[in-house]
Design an enzyme around this catalytic site. Structure first.
Site, mmCIF file in Angstrom:
data_model
loop_
_atom_site.group_PDB
_atom_site.id
_atom_site.type_symbol
_atom_site.label_atom_id
_atom_site.label_comp_id
_atom_site.label_asym_id
_atom_site.label_seq_id
_atom_site.Cartn_x
_atom_site.Cartn_y
_atom_site.Cartn_z
ATOM 1 N N GLY A 165 0.616 -1.570 0.370
ATOM 2 C CA GLY A 165 -0.091 -0.021 -0.154
ATOM 3 C C GLY A 165 0.734 1.150 -0.229
ATOM 4 O O GLY A 165 1.132 1.545 1.219
ATOM 5 N N TYR A 166 1.571 1.499 -1.212
ATOM 6 C CA TYR A 166 1.986 2.485 -1.299
ATOM 7 C C TYR A 166 1.395 4.067 -1.753
ATOM 8 O O TYR A 166 1.487 4.804 -1.605
ATOM 9 C CB TYR A 166 3.595 2.426 -1.607
ATOM 10 N N GLU A 223 12.390 -4.409 -4.935
ATOM 11 C CA GLU A 223 11.244 -4.353 -5.814
ATOM 12 C C GLU A 223 11.843 -4.322 -7.358
ATOM 13 O O GLU A 223 12.139 -4.956 -7.948
ATOM 14 C CB GLU A 223 10.666 -3.196 -5.405
HETATM 15 C C1 LIG Z 1 0.479 -2.550 -12.938
HETATM 16 C C2 LIG Z 1 0.062 -2.177 -11.781
HETATM 17 C C3 LIG Z 1 0.757 -2.273 -10.608
HETATM 18 C C4 LIG Z 1 0.892 -1.859 -9.934
HETATM 19 N N1 LIG Z 1 0.899 -2.580 -8.708
HETATM 20 C C5 LIG Z 1 0.858 -1.336 -7.137
HETATM 21 C C6 LIG Z 1 0.954 -2.690 -5.740
HETATM 22 O O1 LIG Z 1 0.955 -3.116 -5.152
HETATM 23 N N2 LIG Z 1 0.704 -1.534 -4.852
HETATM 24 C C7 LIG Z 1 1.550 0.056 -5.024
HETATM 25 O O2 LIG Z 1 1.229 1.101 -3.880
HETATM 26 N N3 LIG Z 1 1.340 0.955 -6.670
HETATM 27 C C8 LIG Z 1 1.641 -0.331 -7.074
HETATM 28 N N4 LIG Z 1 1.092 0.774 -8.511
HETATM 29 C C9 LIG Z 1 1.423 1.748 -8.945
HETATM 30 C C10 LIG Z 1 2.602 3.006 -9.300
HETATM 31 O O3 LIG Z 1 3.598 2.171 -8.601
HETATM 32 C C11 LIG Z 1 2.036 3.673 -9.948
HETATM 33 O O4 LIG Z 1 1.766 3.587 -10.923
HETATM 34 C C12 LIG Z 1 3.191 4.450 -10.046
HETATM 35 O O5 LIG Z 1 4.292 4.925 -9.458
HETATM 36 C C13 LIG Z 1 3.264 5.587 -11.366
HETATM 37 O O6 LIG Z 1 2.419 6.094 -10.051
HETATM 38 P P1 LIG Z 1 0.917 7.546 -11.271
HETATM 39 O O7 LIG Z 1 0.301 6.146 -11.260
HETATM 40 O O8 LIG Z 1 0.283 8.163 -9.954
HETATM 41 O O9 LIG Z 1 2.096 7.806 -12.207
HETATM 42 P P2 LIG Z 1 2.068 9.491 -12.286
HETATM 43 O O10 LIG Z 1 3.378 9.658 -11.258
HETATM 44 O O11 LIG Z 1 1.109 10.451 -12.092
HETATM 45 O O12 LIG Z 1 3.017 9.574 -13.689
HETATM 46 C C14 LIG Z 1 1.997 9.925 -15.008
HETATM 47 C C15 LIG Z 1 3.426 10.085 -16.046
HETATM 48 O O13 LIG Z 1 4.413 10.844 -15.020
HETATM 49 C C16 LIG Z 1 5.660 10.580 -15.529
HETATM 50 N N5 LIG Z 1 5.958 11.810 -14.215
HETATM 51 C C17 LIG Z 1 5.506 11.466 -13.209
HETATM 52 N N6 LIG Z 1 6.537 12.205 -12.401
HETATM 53 C C18 LIG Z 1 7.942 12.383 -13.313
HETATM 54 C C19 LIG Z 1 9.169 12.813 -13.608
HETATM 55 N N7 LIG Z 1 9.726 13.730 -12.310
HETATM 56 N N8 LIG Z 1 10.439 13.053 -14.554
HETATM 57 C C20 LIG Z 1 9.711 12.572 -15.572
HETATM 58 N N9 LIG Z 1 8.334 12.083 -15.510
HETATM 59 C C21 LIG Z 1 7.302 11.818 -14.697
HETATM 60 C C22 LIG Z 1 4.841 9.139 -16.240
HETATM 61 O O14 LIG Z 1 6.295 8.720 -15.659
HETATM 62 C C23 LIG Z 1 4.567 9.026 -16.315
HETATM 63 O O15 LIG Z 1 4.385 8.394 -17.266
HETATM 64 C C24 LIG Z 1 1.411 -0.033 -9.634
HETATM 65 C C25 LIG Z 1 0.377 -0.239 -11.101
HETATM 66 C C26 LIG Z 1 0.466 -0.459 -11.507
HETATM 67 C C27 LIG Z 1 0.141 -0.145 -13.327
#
Ligand SMILES: Cc1cc2nc3c(=O)[nH]c(=O)nc-3n(C[C@H](O)[C@H](O)[C@H](O)COP(=O)(O)OP(=O)(O)OC[C@H]3O[C@@H](n4cnc5c(N)ncnc54)[C@H](O)[C@@H]3O)c2cc1C
Length: 418
Positions: free
Chosen positions: A143-144, A264
């Site tokens: 749950g991150y 991870e």
């Molecule tokens: C299949 C799947 C399984 C997952 N499982 C888990 C889980 O079990 N537990 C959990 O906690 N999370 C989980 N996640 C969440 C995952 O860690 C997040 O989706 C990820 O960290 C990206 O965050 P976001 O979706 O909010 O996208 P955002 O952070 O909003 O990013 C959107 C876009 O902007 C870009 N971006 C953002 N910041 C920057 C920057 N500083 N520089 C350049 N580009 C940037 C990103 O690369 C991306 O293309 C999962 C996600 C998926 C898709």
């Protein structure tokens, strides 16, 4: 340049070191291969070979077969129940498991939270949680991420407030986690929660383990583009969590979380499974009703598959180099980011080859693959087309999860002082 700045060990040193121990490694490989051929549950391999999806019962059966052998947690120190393998043996095990077509153990408990528990947890937390993880008696979720906190994880807002009525022995948790992989299977979820908002956003974050059966925890499915249920939202409304479920000190959760992320990211390589997928592309091509596209010497697909094999070979060597700190008993370094990117790109490339092979039959559609007879209605379509399409679609997510490709590039650039 990248190598020296990241102080990666020379892959040729590692390969040389591996070859001096070749006989032992060969014996070890034979032992692991025999296990998967003779002792591992046949029905799970058969389901996967049939293109069926598998659920919690199969995952637990798979993990318990490994646990019975003492092989479920190759990375754990021996004092906590790890098999005491060296880094080469762990790599060989991973390769053989993938080559056999067996599913990787679910990482959230074994690979992600367990190192946090045995590194930063109290003795009673180790006694309480590690044994169940090692025997696959409990499932964990991570749950991150939150709706407004993904890449920018430190912006998380799920709050944990000490309950003054119980002299601070409980936290009351409110908020929402999202994209929680296999949260619908989980008995426990480890969460980053905010216990203080007064300082920098990385401060005031605390690492809490929460029993999923606690009143106020609600899991809502998210169906992904491949039609599968893997992801969830998990909401917390006035969830009471004993303070004894906190790992380490209040407010230091960010330090523990960063430690976990390096484990991870190193876990994504899955080289053996990728070689198996490439072999499957060849097998499907040879059996395709429209003829073996890969047989043609001027086949563009053949040339792209060769590129993919080269990328996979590079990933294999890079993984060995990035795992080297583990051999010295250290946590994986920032090199884990290079693995994450290379594994993502190679994994996606393999599914692209499958899609190209399927041609028009790659148009997405979702038969119910939990049904063993799911192929019946699809007589004219080779089974690899829907399976390949589903994996192509889901693999897109690897660019995002575990830290997006852009974010990994930022980390590498920072390491290089760019
Ligand atoms: C299949 C799947 C399984 C997952 N499982 C888990 C889980 O079990 N537990 C959990 O906690 N999370 C989980 N996640 C969440 C995952 O860690 C997040 O989706 C990820 O960290 C990206 O965050 P976001 O979706 O909010 O996208 P955002 O952070 O909003 O990013 C959107 C876009 O902007 C870009 N971006 C953002 N910041 C920057 C920057 N500083 N520089 C350049 N580009 C940037 C990103 O690369 C991306 O293309 C999962 C996600 C998926 C898709």
């Amino acid at each position: 340049m990248v190598q020296s700045a990241l102080t990666l060990p020379n892959s040729f040193d590692l390969i040389a070191a591996m070859s001096t121990a070749q006989t032992t490694n060969d014996e070890f490989r034979a032992q692991v291969r025999a296990f998967f051929a003779q002792e591992y549950p046949r029905d799970i391999l058969a389901k996967l070979a049939n293109g069926q999806t598998i659920g919690k019962a199969d995952l637990v059966a798979s993990e318990q077969a490994l646990a019975a052998k003492g092989w479920l947690a190759p990375g754990w120190p021996a004092e906590y129940g790890g098999p005491g393998w060296n880094i080469t043996q762990r790599f060989i095990f991973d390769e053989e498991m993938g080559a056999a077509g067996a599913p990787s153990p679910v990482p959230m408990g074994l690979l992600y939270v367990a190192p946090i528990i045995y590194t930063f947890g109290t003795q009673s937390q180790k006694d309480r949680w590690l044994g169940d993880i090692l025997a696959s008696r409990t499932f964990w979720a991570q749950g991150y991420s939150e709706p407004e906190a993904g890449s920018d994880l430190a912006s998380l807002r799920t709050s944990a407030v000490r309950d003054t009525n119980t002299q601070g022995d409980d936290y009351i948790v409110n908020g929402e986690k999202i994209w929680t992989s296999q949260g619908h299977y989980a008995d426990w979820i480890f969460c980053l929660v905010r216990t203080d908002s007064s300082g920098r956003k990385q401060e005031g974050i605390t690492f809490l383990c929460i029993d999923m059966r606690t009143p106020g925890v609600v899991v809502t499915p998210i169906i992904s583009i491949d039609g599968g249920h893997y992801l969830n939202r998990v909401s917390f409304t006035d969830v009471r969590v004993p303070a004894e479920n906190r790992i380490g000190e209040e407010g230091l959760g960010w330090t523990y979380a960063r430690h976990l992320l390096s484990y991870e990211r190193t876990s994504y390589a899955r080289v053996g499974a990728k070689w198996r997928q490439i072999a499957e592309v060849r097998r499907h091509s040879a059996a395709a009703p429209w003829g073996d596209i890969l047989a043609g010497e001027d086949s563009a697909l053949r040339s792209r598959l060769a590129d993919t094999e080269i990328a996979l070979t590079a990933l294999e060597y890079t993984t060995l180099r990035a795992l080297a700190p583990l051999a010295a008993g250290q946590a994986p370094g920032q090199e884990a980011s290079t693995i994450k990117i290379a594994a993502t790109e190679t994994g996606q490339a393999i599914t692209e080859r499958l899609l190209e092979l399927a041609g028009p039959y790659a148009a997405p559609f979702f038969p119910d693959r939990a049904d063993p007879d799911w192929r019946e209605d699809l007589e004219t379509i080779p089974a690899f087309a829907p399976v390949g399409t589903a994996s192509y679609l889901f693999e897109r997510a690897q660019t995002i999860y575990g830290g997006s490709t852009e974010v990994q590039k930022n980390i590498i650039a920072k390491q290089l002082g760019l």
